[in-house]
Design an enzyme around this catalytic site. Structure first.
Site, mmCIF file in Angstrom:
data_model
loop_
_atom_site.group_PDB
_atom_site.id
_atom_site.type_symbol
_atom_site.label_atom_id
_atom_site.label_comp_id
_atom_site.label_asym_id
_atom_site.label_seq_id
_atom_site.Cartn_x
_atom_site.Cartn_y
_atom_site.Cartn_z
ATOM 1 N N GLY A 239 0.771 -1.239 0.000
ATOM 2 C CA GLY A 239 0.000 0.000 0.000
ATOM 3 C C GLY A 239 0.798 1.283 0.000
ATOM 4 N N GLU A 273 4.380 -6.437 1.986
ATOM 5 C CA GLU A 273 3.959 -6.889 0.653
ATOM 6 C C GLU A 273 3.876 -5.717 -0.331
ATOM 7 O OE1 GLU A 273 1.082 -10.479 2.377
ATOM 8 O OE2 GLU A 273 0.187 -8.594 1.716
ATOM 9 N N PRO A 274 4.962 -5.004 -0.543
ATOM 10 C CA PRO A 274 4.897 -3.857 -1.447
ATOM 11 C C PRO A 274 4.816 -4.282 -2.911
ATOM 12 C CG PRO A 274 7.153 -4.199 -0.726
ATOM 13 C CD PRO A 274 6.322 -5.239 -0.017
ATOM 14 N N ARG A 276 3.156 -1.727 -5.793
ATOM 15 C CA ARG A 276 3.229 -0.460 -6.521
ATOM 16 C C ARG A 276 4.517 0.311 -6.222
ATOM 17 N NH1 ARG A 276 -1.588 2.309 -7.619
ATOM 18 N NH2 ARG A 276 -2.511 1.163 -5.887
ATOM 19 N N ARG A 312 -6.535 1.926 -15.140
ATOM 20 C CA ARG A 312 -6.612 2.740 -13.922
ATOM 21 C C ARG A 312 -7.365 4.071 -14.107
ATOM 22 N NH1 ARG A 312 -3.018 4.533 -11.106
ATOM 23 N NH2 ARG A 312 -3.814 3.801 -9.121
ATOM 24 N N TYR A 316 -10.551 4.105 -11.787
ATOM 25 C CA TYR A 316 -10.456 4.851 -10.517
ATOM 26 C C TYR A 316 -10.319 6.352 -10.741
ATOM 27 C CZ TYR A 316 -8.396 0.220 -9.476
ATOM 28 O OH TYR A 316 -8.126 -1.119 -9.388
ATOM 29 N N CYS A 352 -14.634 1.313 -27.469
ATOM 30 C CA CYS A 352 -15.976 1.887 -27.607
ATOM 31 C C CYS A 352 -16.629 2.139 -26.262
ATOM 32 C CB CYS A 352 -16.821 0.947 -28.458
ATOM 33 S SG CYS A 352 -16.103 0.805 -30.088
ATOM 34 N N GLU A 353 -16.059 3.016 -25.492
ATOM 35 C CA GLU A 353 -16.629 3.435 -24.213
ATOM 36 C C GLU A 353 -16.193 4.871 -23.965
ATOM 37 O OE1 GLU A 353 -17.234 1.222 -20.959
ATOM 38 O OE2 GLU A 353 -16.912 -0.743 -21.876
ATOM 39 N N TYR A 381 -0.075 -2.389 -11.861
ATOM 40 C CA TYR A 381 -1.492 -2.513 -12.189
ATOM 41 C C TYR A 381 -1.783 -2.007 -13.606
ATOM 42 C CZ TYR A 381 -1.389 -3.257 -7.209
ATOM 43 O OH TYR A 381 -1.063 -3.738 -5.969
#
Ligand code: LLP
Length: 424
Positions: A239, A273-274, A276, A312, A316, A352-353, A381
């Protein structure tokens, strides 16, 4: 330590011209810097050295085998969340005895695979999962090492879709139930309660959530020890935020400062647990401008990369710096600002979005058909969340090391898109 920099008006990765890579391998193209991957890993390892942590690189952030192998050689272990990730880690030649296995829905087959691989710990997310692990371990006449994943009810102030440690998220067990579940483990010789696990969310831009989590974790471990468990591991998950914009993320040392003293005082083993923070800023996505157009009062710069490559921004509203590979205007410090010599544009893909954007309302220099564009901070990611939506083959991946480079994943072909489909 930015390994993606402009020299004489064009973008380089380490000592390699990005334009040369695009010419050789085509676009969309993922480019990773070996020095950046190792640099970030070493920064975390050095920051936490006093606690001698086991660093379990989070495979979900970027699972390319060459990157896993690089991490393995650097001394990292791995955090996996599926049988597929465990398989990858093995393919990369890792010693699985330091692997942490998380995830709310491990199947019996995955549990068996984990036990066969002698992993370090199962991060157990529910009572039902404890029962399932005990049953499989019993069949295999093994004792399964478990760490209870606790939900400490801490708001890490991340995106609503990536907050994991708040009450009501699907992850972990309510911290209040930890004692009761620990008693259950103690009574079961197929299980051994070696630790606790927490993962608060991602990306986290302040150290305070970790300070609070480690305090709560130490209290729980103390209770387990008092109840007769040999519990030593505190796994604080991943995180750690990164700089997507400028300097918004604390350095690894700042996170270590609030975590290490508490771990040492409690005489615990630390696992991290890195994901990113190791690979996020070590990779970029290079795309080519197919067309530009002005409609409805907006300028659209249409790329050959899309939300199926980098999800992403669509998923987000994530911010990624974006700038041409050979820009007419030097890259600014502040990519959110109004930039002279530029005009606001939406950088979009061909999917197509309407949500298919890489960057929205960004000041960019004049861009023409054929110009290469770089989307930065795309190493985490990116590929792992990519898809074949709109039957778009996934792009190639290249790993740069100084002045050298190596293809680490071939571009997908149309044939590969349909190869698993069965029809007569
Ligand atoms: N450990 C566990 C149990 C996790 O669930 C995660 C990430 C990590 C470690 C690694 O977190 P990191 O150090 O990479 O922040 N797709 C989202 C992020 C989802 C994170 C899921 N879990 C994004 O693109 O922002």
């Amino acid at each position: 330590m930015d390994q993606f920099a402009y020299r004489k008006g064009e973008l380089y990765c380490e000592d390699v011209r990005i334009a040369d890579l695009a010419a050789e391998f085509g676009t969309p193209l993922w480019v990773y810097s070996r020095a950046s991957l190792l640099g970030s890993f070493h920064e975390i390892r050095n920051a936490f050295a006093a606690a001698e942590p086991v660093i379990c690189y989070s495979v979900k952030a970027n699972s390319n085998l060459s990157i896993l192998r690089l991490m393995n050689e650097a001394g990292s272990s791995f955090d996996v969340v599926s049988g597929g990730e465990l398989f990858r880690v093995k393919q990369a030649g890792a010693d699985t005895s330091r692997v942490a296995f998380a995830g709310v829905g491990k199947t019996d087959d995955e549990i068996r695979f984990g036990l066969e691989s002698n992993i370090l710990m199962f991060n157990v997310e529910s009572e039902a999962e404890l029962d399932a692990i005990a049953a499989v371990a019993g069949e295999m006449q093994r004792t399964a090492p478990v760490a209870l994943r606790l939900n400490p009810n801490i708001d890490a102030k991340t995106h609503v879709k990536t907050t994991t440690g708040k009450k009501g998220n699907k992850f972990g067990m309510d911290i209040e139930r930890a004692g009761q579940l620990a008693d259950k483990v103690l009574a079961d010789d197929r299980l051994s309660l070696i630790g606790i696990h927490m993962h608060l969310g991602s990306p986290i831009l302040t150290t305070d959530p970790y300070a609070r989590a480690v305090k709560k974790g130490v209290e729980v471990v103390q209770k387990f020890r008092d109840a007769g468990h040999d519990t030593n591991w505190i796994n604080l998950g991943g995180g750690f935020g990164i700089n997507y914009k400028q300097n918004e993320a604390p350095p690894a040392a700042a996170f270590a400062e609030v975590i290490v003293p508490a771990i040492r005082e409690a005489n615990c083993r630390l696992a991290l647990e890195p994901g990113r923070s190791i690979c996020g800023n070590a990779g970029v996505l290079i795309s080519r401008t197919i067309f530009t157009k002005r409609e409805g009062g907006r300028l659209f710069i249409i790329q050959d990369a899309a939300m199926n490559d980098l999800a992403r921004p669509a998923m987000y509203d994530a911010f990624h710096r974006i700038w041409p590979v050979k820009p007419a205007v030097a890259a600014p410090e502040d990519f959110e600002a109004e930039i002279s010599g530029c005009e606001p544009a939406d950088v979009v893909g061909p999917v197509c979005e309407s949500g298919d954007v890489l960057a929205k309302d960004r000041w960019l220099p004049e861009t023409h058909r054929g110009d290469l564009i770089c989307t930065f901070s795309a190493g985490a990611y990116g590929t792992t969340m990519s898809s074949n939506y709109n039957s778009r083959p996934r792009g190639a991946e290249v790993l740069v090391d100084g002045g050298e480079f190596r293809l680490i994943r071939r571009r997908e072909t149309y044939e590969e898109l349909v190869k698993n489909e069965v029809f007569d």
